[in-house]
Design an enzyme around this catalytic site. Structure first.
Site, PDB file in Angstrom:
ATOM      1  N   ASP A  82       0.817  -1.222   0.000  1.00 51.89           N
ATOM      2  CA  ASP A  82       0.000   0.000   0.000  1.00 51.89           C
ATOM      3  C   ASP A  82       0.851   1.273   0.000  1.00 51.89           C
ATOM      4  O   ASP A  82       0.517   2.249   0.665  1.00 51.89           O
ATOM      5  CB  ASP A  82      -0.972   0.003   1.195  1.00 51.89           C
ATOM      6  CG  ASP A  82      -1.701  -1.309   1.329  1.00 51.89           C
ATOM      7  OD1 ASP A  82      -2.251  -1.760   0.320  1.00 51.89           O
ATOM      8  OD2 ASP A  82      -1.692  -1.903   2.427  1.00 51.89           O
ATOM      9  N   HIS A  97      -3.924  -3.064  -7.002  1.00 51.93           N
ATOM     10  CA  HIS A  97      -3.301  -1.886  -7.606  1.00 51.93           C
ATOM     11  C   HIS A  97      -4.377  -0.906  -8.055  1.00 51.93           C
ATOM     12  O   HIS A  97      -5.329  -1.285  -8.716  1.00 51.93           O
ATOM     13  CB  HIS A  97      -2.445  -2.287  -8.808  1.00 51.93           C
ATOM     14  CG  HIS A  97      -1.211  -3.028  -8.402  1.00 51.93           C
ATOM     15  ND1 HIS A  97      -0.250  -3.433  -9.276  1.00 51.93           N
ATOM     16  CD2 HIS A  97      -0.775  -3.415  -7.181  1.00 51.93           C
ATOM     17  CE1 HIS A  97       0.717  -4.045  -8.624  1.00 51.93           C
ATOM     18  NE2 HIS A  97       0.415  -4.066  -7.351  1.00 51.93           N
TER      19      HIS A  97
HETATM   20  P1  IMP Z   1      -1.653 -13.170   2.440  1.00 47.31           P
HETATM   21  O1  IMP Z   1      -0.667 -12.626   1.451  1.00 47.31           O
HETATM   22  O2  IMP Z   1      -3.081 -13.045   1.960  1.00 47.31           O
HETATM   23  O3  IMP Z   1      -1.307 -14.553   2.901  1.00 47.31           O
HETATM   24  O4  IMP Z   1      -1.570 -12.242   3.759  1.00 47.31           O
HETATM   25  C1  IMP Z   1      -0.422 -12.254   4.590  1.00 47.31           C
HETATM   26  C2  IMP Z   1      -0.200 -10.869   5.197  1.00 47.31           C
HETATM   27  O5  IMP Z   1       0.193  -9.947   4.174  1.00 47.31           O
HETATM   28  C3  IMP Z   1      -1.429 -10.253   5.853  1.00 47.31           C
HETATM   29  O6  IMP Z   1      -0.999  -9.487   6.955  1.00 47.31           O
HETATM   30  C4  IMP Z   1      -1.999  -9.340   4.766  1.00 47.31           C
HETATM   31  O7  IMP Z   1      -2.775  -8.306   5.302  1.00 47.31           O
HETATM   32  C5  IMP Z   1      -0.717  -8.841   4.126  1.00 47.31           C
HETATM   33  N1  IMP Z   1      -0.887  -8.474   2.711  1.00 47.31           N
HETATM   34  C6  IMP Z   1      -0.974  -9.308   1.656  1.00 47.31           C
HETATM   35  N2  IMP Z   1      -1.087  -8.626   0.505  1.00 47.31           N
HETATM   36  C7  IMP Z   1      -1.069  -7.317   0.835  1.00 47.31           C
HETATM   37  C8  IMP Z   1      -1.131  -6.106   0.061  1.00 47.31           C
HETATM   38  O8  IMP Z   1      -1.205  -6.105  -1.178  1.00 47.31           O
HETATM   39  N3  IMP Z   1      -1.092  -4.943   0.782  1.00 47.31           N
HETATM   40  C9  IMP Z   1      -0.960  -4.928   2.134  1.00 47.31           C
HETATM   41  N4  IMP Z   1      -0.887  -6.019   2.882  1.00 47.31           N
HETATM   42  C10 IMP Z   1      -0.940  -7.207   2.245  1.00 47.31           C
HETATM   43 MG    MG Z   2      -1.551  -2.437  -3.251  1.00 47.29          MG
END
Ligand code: IMP
Ligand code: MG
Length: 347
Positions: A17, A47
């Site tokens: 983010d 995105h």
């Molecule tokens: P996962 O990638 O869905 O397994 O999530 C694992 C961790 O990464 C969690 O804390 C999510 O909130 C964080 N996370 C995954 N993708 C994003 C993203 O695109 N932006 C911010 N946090 C993310």
């Molecule tokens: Mg993003």
């Protein structure tokens, strides 16, 4: 034979983010790339792109598709074909050319069972996005996963898809020309460098972009994305629940609209941890850093770092950050601040 000329990479330096979409958009408009590629993650990423004041989203498809560029989803990505098909539907209906989207035959397929397991096992304890990433990664590294290649001739997997076309959307040629690699998530969500196990199941550092099929010597610029304050969505003990009771930080969340694009969840906010940013720049090899959302602190009227250093005004804070970064990061040549949600000026 067409060969690879040069590679630029945009990566996140924080917890995702960091406005990478905006930076990638500006890079695509400023330089001529032949390919825009994603090297990691899956539909867990989100995105946001602005084109003539219209807001568009993508999760797995690289932002090149918004500018009619060839868009490659590389072998380290985790792909739910159903989510991809929905995204392609959205892109097609908004007038974008989805025949430019190419997938590596080696992407690992995220099945519904992976999503179910993610929701059961990881969503509560880790705040995962529920997109099936960790369970799919488990199968991949346990060497029992299924790749696009393995299911290509099985019509059962494709009969429900309306936009994904096996003849058109599978990569059959090597990458060539000038390439832009677009990161997903950020440095501190990396499987090795993040606060394990509160991480994602991908390598978010730019070295991993070489998995797309080029040697590291081809990399020209690494554009690192950060914000002038930190945010975290999901579970992470490094972001104490007490942060949620801080009036200023809550105001930043509101002014900065800090809500997840994938999950809609509120993001925890903290003042910028400059030491962590310096580590992320140095380890990633970032040579240009773009620090966004300076307008948010300006609107708040408070200027502070997580070590409690405070500043009279935004200009003083920017000067301090710039000097600290340039003196602590030997590969860094440029620090750019951005106060616009939709664009960044590169000079
Ligand atoms: P996962 O990638 O869905 O397994 O999530 C694992 C961790 O990464 C969690 O804390 C999510 O909130 C964080 N996370 C995954 N993708 C994003 C993203 O695109 N932006 C911010 N946090 C993310
Ligand atoms: Mg993003």
């Amino acid at each position: 034979m067409k060969s690879i000329k040069s590679v630029d990479i945009c990566c996140g330096l924080a917890w995702g983010d960091e406005a990478k979409g905006k930076i990638v958009t500006e890079l695509i408009k400023t330089y001529k790339y032949d390919w825009v590629c994603r090297w990691s993650g899956g539909s867990n990423a989100g995105h946001t792109i602005y084109i003539n004041n219209n807001k568009f989203f993508s999760n797995i498809v690289p932002s090149g598709v918004f500018y009619n560029k060839k868009s490659y989803i590389g072998p380290q990505c985790y792909v739910s074909l159903i989510d991809l098909d929905n995204e392609m539907k959205y892109l097609h209906e908004n007038g974008f050319n989805i025949s430019n989207i190419k997938l590596s035959p080696y992407v690992h397929i995220v099945f519904n069972s992976h999503k179910d397991d993610d929701n059961k096992q990881y969503k509560g304890s880790q705040g995962s996005t529920g997109k099936g990433i960790a369970p799919c990664a488990k199968d991949k590294y346990g060497r029992i996963g299924r790749r696009l290649n393995d299911i290509l001739t099985d019509n059962n997997y494709f009969k429900l898809l309306k936009f994904f076309d096996r003849k058109v959307n599978v990569m059959t040629e090597p990458l060539y020309g000038d390439i832009l690699c677009e990161g997903a998530q950020g440095f501190w969500l990396d499987i090795d460098h993040g606060n394990y196990p509160y991480v994602t199941s991908s390598i978010t550092l730019p070295y991993s972009a070489c998995s797309l099929g080029f040697p590291p010597q081809k990399i020209k610029n690494i554009y690192g994305a950060a914000k002038i304050y930190d945010t975290r969505v999901g579970v992470d003990p490094d972001f104490d629940d007490k942060l949620l009771n801080d009036e200023d930080l809550n105001k930043i969340a509101l002014i900065g609209n800090e809500f997840g694009t994938v999950t809609g969840r509120g993001r925890k906010v903290n003042w910028l941890n400059l030491e962590k940013l310096i580590d992320a720049i140095n380890i990633s090899g970032t040579n240009v850093v773009i620090i966004s959302k300076t307008d948010v602190l300006k609107k708040l009227g408070k200027f502070k770092l997580s070590d409690n250093t405070t500043f009279e005004n935004l200009e003083n804070m920017k000067t301090y950050i710039k000097n600290e970064l340039l003196s602590s990061c030997s590969l860094l040549v440029k620090v750019i601040f951005s106060d616009s949600p939709s664009s960044v000026v590169f000079y």
